[in-house]
Design a protein around this motif. Structure first.
Motif, PDB file in Angstrom:
ATOM      1  N   HIS A 118       0.809  -1.218   0.000  1.00  0.00           N
ATOM      2  CA  HIS A 118       0.000   0.000   0.000  1.00  0.00           C
ATOM      3  C   HIS A 118       0.843   1.268   0.000  1.00  0.00           C
ATOM      4  O   HIS A 118       0.351   2.339  -0.382  1.00  0.00           O
TER       5      HIS A 118
ATOM      6  N   PRO B  49       3.314   2.706  -1.805  1.00  0.00           N
ATOM      7  CA  PRO B  49       3.503   3.586  -2.968  1.00  0.00           C
ATOM      8  C   PRO B  49       2.256   4.373  -3.357  1.00  0.00           C
ATOM      9  O   PRO B  49       2.362   5.374  -4.069  1.00  0.00           O
ATOM     10  N   ARG B  50       1.072   3.940  -2.906  1.00  0.00           N
ATOM     11  CA  ARG B  50      -0.168   4.580  -3.365  1.00  0.00           C
ATOM     12  C   ARG B  50      -0.831   5.455  -2.301  1.00  0.00           C
ATOM     13  O   ARG B  50      -1.911   5.996  -2.531  1.00  0.00           O
TER      14      ARG B  50
ATOM     15  N   GLU C 230      -2.124   8.964  -3.224  1.00  0.00           N
ATOM     16  CA  GLU C 230      -3.137   9.115  -4.269  1.00  0.00           C
ATOM     17  C   GLU C 230      -4.441   9.613  -3.649  1.00  0.00           C
ATOM     18  O   GLU C 230      -4.783   9.263  -2.517  1.00  0.00           O
TER      19      GLU C 230
ATOM     20  N   TYR D 176      -7.289   7.242  -2.013  1.00  0.00           N
ATOM     21  CA  TYR D 176      -6.814   5.869  -1.801  1.00  0.00           C
ATOM     22  C   TYR D 176      -6.892   5.539  -0.318  1.00  0.00           C
ATOM     23  O   TYR D 176      -6.476   6.319   0.535  1.00  0.00           O
TER      24      TYR D 176
ATOM     25  N   SER E  52      -2.523  13.445   0.074  1.00  0.00           N
ATOM     26  CA  SER E  52      -2.367  14.150  -1.207  1.00  0.00           C
ATOM     27  C   SER E  52      -2.027  15.615  -0.965  1.00  0.00           C
ATOM     28  O   SER E  52      -1.179  16.197  -1.660  1.00  0.00           O
TER      29      SER E  52
END
Length: 354
Positions: free
Chosen positions: A283, A285-286, A289, A292, A310
């Protein structure tokens, strides 16, 4: 043997001609350069995008033939990361993305792509999100205001429903505010910079964390290093407070949360360290976003919007900084905002009155 060698040469020349014709027909610009970054070959698109001409610019150094601001510094730095959103010297309406690809000993290929349409679509998306968020703000404020006028205790049969409506109204309002913040950050190229005093900022973050925790966690703060920051006080506080509020939300009762500022000649780092549930490696790397979520149910229970990280990422990018995340399931997480030495300031000297 001579006939066989001749056939092989003819076949090889045919393949080379086919590759050359294919490269010439590509819509992306290609420029082959040697170890000194002198132009050895380029296709038709390179002429229209970069303003280079045949045979005038053959054997010229790339930085002399192509008038793009920052190109020399990018090449001197090795061109490791793409050079994004630069204006074409031939057509100001064209926005380009440049990549430098080594392909042989002492040779490299400059790949240039027209990203004008992508940028237009991205701008339309940003404008749409900003406009919709702005239009939703007023009706949500009205709904939230009327709900606050209703006393749930006076209508016992609807008490749980009213409290849930209030909770969801606040959550929707927070989502709209976060979207507006992201839209503003997307539109910013630079932020107003001033001195951001670290000691009072860390004290405020500590106080905010204690207010959110309401005694459910052990919270500490420490400062190791003399430096302040050069940046936008409002936006840095927004980024740091997002990390602090996330730590409080996702750390179980009885856990420990630490806010740590460290600085030295190599740079500065503000870390928020918790003893929460931790995050699985797939999880990580994301996490920055938009929307997410590692766990949808847990985010809804804690009131998270899925936009906080973000916002952190965008604020740090505008300060030439970045976010580092270390986490392990069952062992908690560390979120660190890492700043370059250029963003650090030594404390101002206060003169003593005689």
């Amino acid at each position: 043997m001579k006939r066989s060698a001749a056939r092989r040469r003819t076949k090889l020349f045919g393949l080379l001609r086919a590759f050359r014709d294919a490269a010439v027909a590509l819509p992306d610009a290609l420029v082959a350069v040697d170890a000194d970054y002198r132009i050895r070959w380029f296709n038709t698109a390179a002429g229209s995008m970069l303003g280079i001409d045949y045979p005038r610019d053959l054997d010229r150094r790339l930085v002399d033939a192509v008038a793009i601001p920052g190109l020399k510094e990018w090449i001197d730095g090795g061109g490791i990361d793409p050079l994004s959103d630069v204006t074409s010297p031939r057509d100001p309406e064209l926005h380009l993305s440049l990549r430098l690809i080594p392909y042989a000993e002492g040779h490299a290929l400059l790949l240039v792509r027209d990203v004008s349409q992508l940028l237009r679509v991205e701008k339309m998306r940003r404008d749409f999100v900003a406009n919709v968020s702005h239009e939703l703000r007023t009706p949500l404020t009205v709904v939230h205001g009327y709900l606050d006028l209703i006393e749930p205790e006076q209508i016992p049969e609807f008490e749980s429903i009213i409290r849930e409506l209030r909770s969801q109204s606040r959550r929707m309002t927070q989502i709209v505010e976060d979207l507006l913040t992201l839209s503003r950050l997307d539109a910013e190229e630079t932020l107003p910079m001033s001195r951001v005093a670290i000691r009072p900022l860390v004290t405020t973050l500590h106080r905010d964390a204690e207010g959110l925790s309401r005694g459910r966690h052990t919270i500490s703060a420490s400062i190791e290093g003399p430096h302040d920051l050069q940046g936008s006080s409002r936006d840095l506080y927004s980024a740091f407070s997002n990390l602090v509020s996330n730590a409080v939300r996702y750390t179980p009762v009885g856990g420990h949360i630490r806010i740590v500022w460290t600085s030295n000649a190599q740079g500065g780092r503000l870390s928020v360290i918790d003893t929460g549930h931790g995050i699985s490696p797939q999880h990580l790397p994301r996490l920055t976003e938009r929307f997410y979520r590692v766990s949808t149910s847990r985010s809804r229970e804690t009131g998270g919007t899925g936009l906080g990280l973000s916002i952190v990422k965008h604020v740090l990018q505008l300060h030439d900084a970045h976010l580092e995340i270390e986490s392990e399931p069952g062992k908690g997480s560390t979120f660190s905002c890492v700043f370059n030495p250029e963003q650090l300031l030594l404390p101002e000297l206060v003169s003593e009155e005689s």
